[in-house]
Enzyme design. Structure first.
Site, short mmCIF file in Angstrom:
data_model
loop_
_atom_site.label_atom_id
_atom_site.label_comp_id
_atom_site.label_asym_id
_atom_site.label_seq_id
_atom_site.Cartn_x
_atom_site.Cartn_y
_atom_site.Cartn_z
N CYS A 35 97.55 54.03 39.37
CA CYS A 35 97.08 54.64 38.12
C CYS A 35 98.05 55.75 37.76
O CYS A 35 98.25 56.68 38.55
CB CYS A 35 95.67 55.20 38.31
SG CYS A 35 95.03 56.13 36.90
N CYS A 89 101.22 52.84 31.87
CA CYS A 89 99.83 52.75 32.33
C CYS A 89 99.70 51.40 33.02
O CYS A 89 100.13 50.38 32.47
CB CYS A 89 98.84 52.86 31.16
SG CYS A 89 97.12 52.53 31.62
N THR A 120 97.71 57.98 35.32
CA THR A 120 96.99 59.23 35.04
C THR A 120 96.64 59.95 36.34
O THR A 120 96.79 61.17 36.45
CB THR A 120 95.73 58.94 34.22
OG1 THR A 120 96.11 58.40 32.94
CG2 THR A 120 94.92 60.21 33.99
#
Length: 260
Positions: free
Chosen positions: A65, A172, A67
């Site tokens: 991930c 992403c 983020t």
């Protein structure tokens, strides 16, 4: 680990390299989406998702991930290393910028504009123009396999692409699951073929290196699959099975949904 099914790309890459690997997929559907949350909240939720995976005593933890890597990687490494290698997911800016042509980075709003991403651009793309393109709603659409929403979000991002860009970094992990649709949207703008740069293969290879293993794609397909949703035993969600990566994980090796 990931907030949702963006982890499928890295998991499928590991499975291709090592069909005998036991995989634990830990995500946080209760906390979706992570993007609008504060960095502190993202870190706390990422730590909880990681703890749920680590309870199964893995040899390595892949933070699949972007983020979570941006906001929580340092915390995760401080918590688990050196006993457990923690492999982050870094947008592939370095290879994308190597050709010296303008690059676009598609990412979530939480990643776009972050000091972490700006640092990568400064370090690996010196002298190359890099445009950050926030793609609001795309990761959520991918997670729910909402075809119409995926098409709208991809089209909106493609319209913001400058004509001289020749490489697009998929910043992403969810975006790698719809790379074909992104490529089609970009082709529809009449541009020369663009190179899409994902991270799944590199992350899988790095995970094997960190634990001293080599790729063995011909190994027996005996790897198991364990799925955890917000700390609870689960199975692959129906949305995951709409993607090649999800179907590949279910198809190779025994699948029982949960491993004790």
């Amino acid at each position: 680990m990931d907030v949702g099914i963006g982890l499928l790309a890295a998991a499928a890459a590991v499975r291709r390299l090592r069909p005998d690997a036991d995989l634990v997929l830990s995500s946080d559907p209760d906390g979706m989406p992570w993007g609008p949350r504060t960095p502190q909240d993202i870190t706390a939720r990422a730590l909880a998702v990681a703890e749920a995976a680590v309870a199964h005593r893995p040899d390595a933890l892949i933070v699949a991930c972007n983020t979570a890597t941006v906001h929580a990687l340092a915390t995760l490494r401080a918590r688990f290393e050196p006993d457990l290698p923690v492999i982050g997911t870094v947008p592939a800016i370095k290879p994308a910028a190597a050709g010296g042509r303008p690059v676009a980075v598609w990412a979530t709003p939480a990643t776009t504009g972050s000091p972490y991403l700006r640092g990568l651009i400064e370090e690996f793309a010196d002298g190359v123009r890099v445009t950050e393109v926030a793609c609001p709603g795309l990761s959520d659409a991918v997670d729910s396999a909402d075809e119409a929403a995926i098409e709208r979000a991809v089209a909106a991002a493609a319209e913001r692409l400058q004509d001289d860009v020749r490489s697009v970094v998929l910043g992403c992990t969810h975006y790698e699951l719809v790379a074909g649709r992104i490529r089609e949207a970009l082709r529809g703008r009449g541009l020369p073929p663009l190179v899409l740069h994902g991270t799944a293969g590199a992350v899988a290879a790095q995970a094997l290196r960190r634990i001293g293993e080599r790729p063995a794609p011909q190994a027996p397909a005996e790897g198991t699959l364990t799925v955890i949703h917000s700390g609870r035993a689960a199975a692959l969600p129906a949305a995951a099975l709409t993607y090649d990566e999800g179907r590949a994980l279910r198809a190779v090796g025994p699948y029982a949904g949960v491993r004790a």
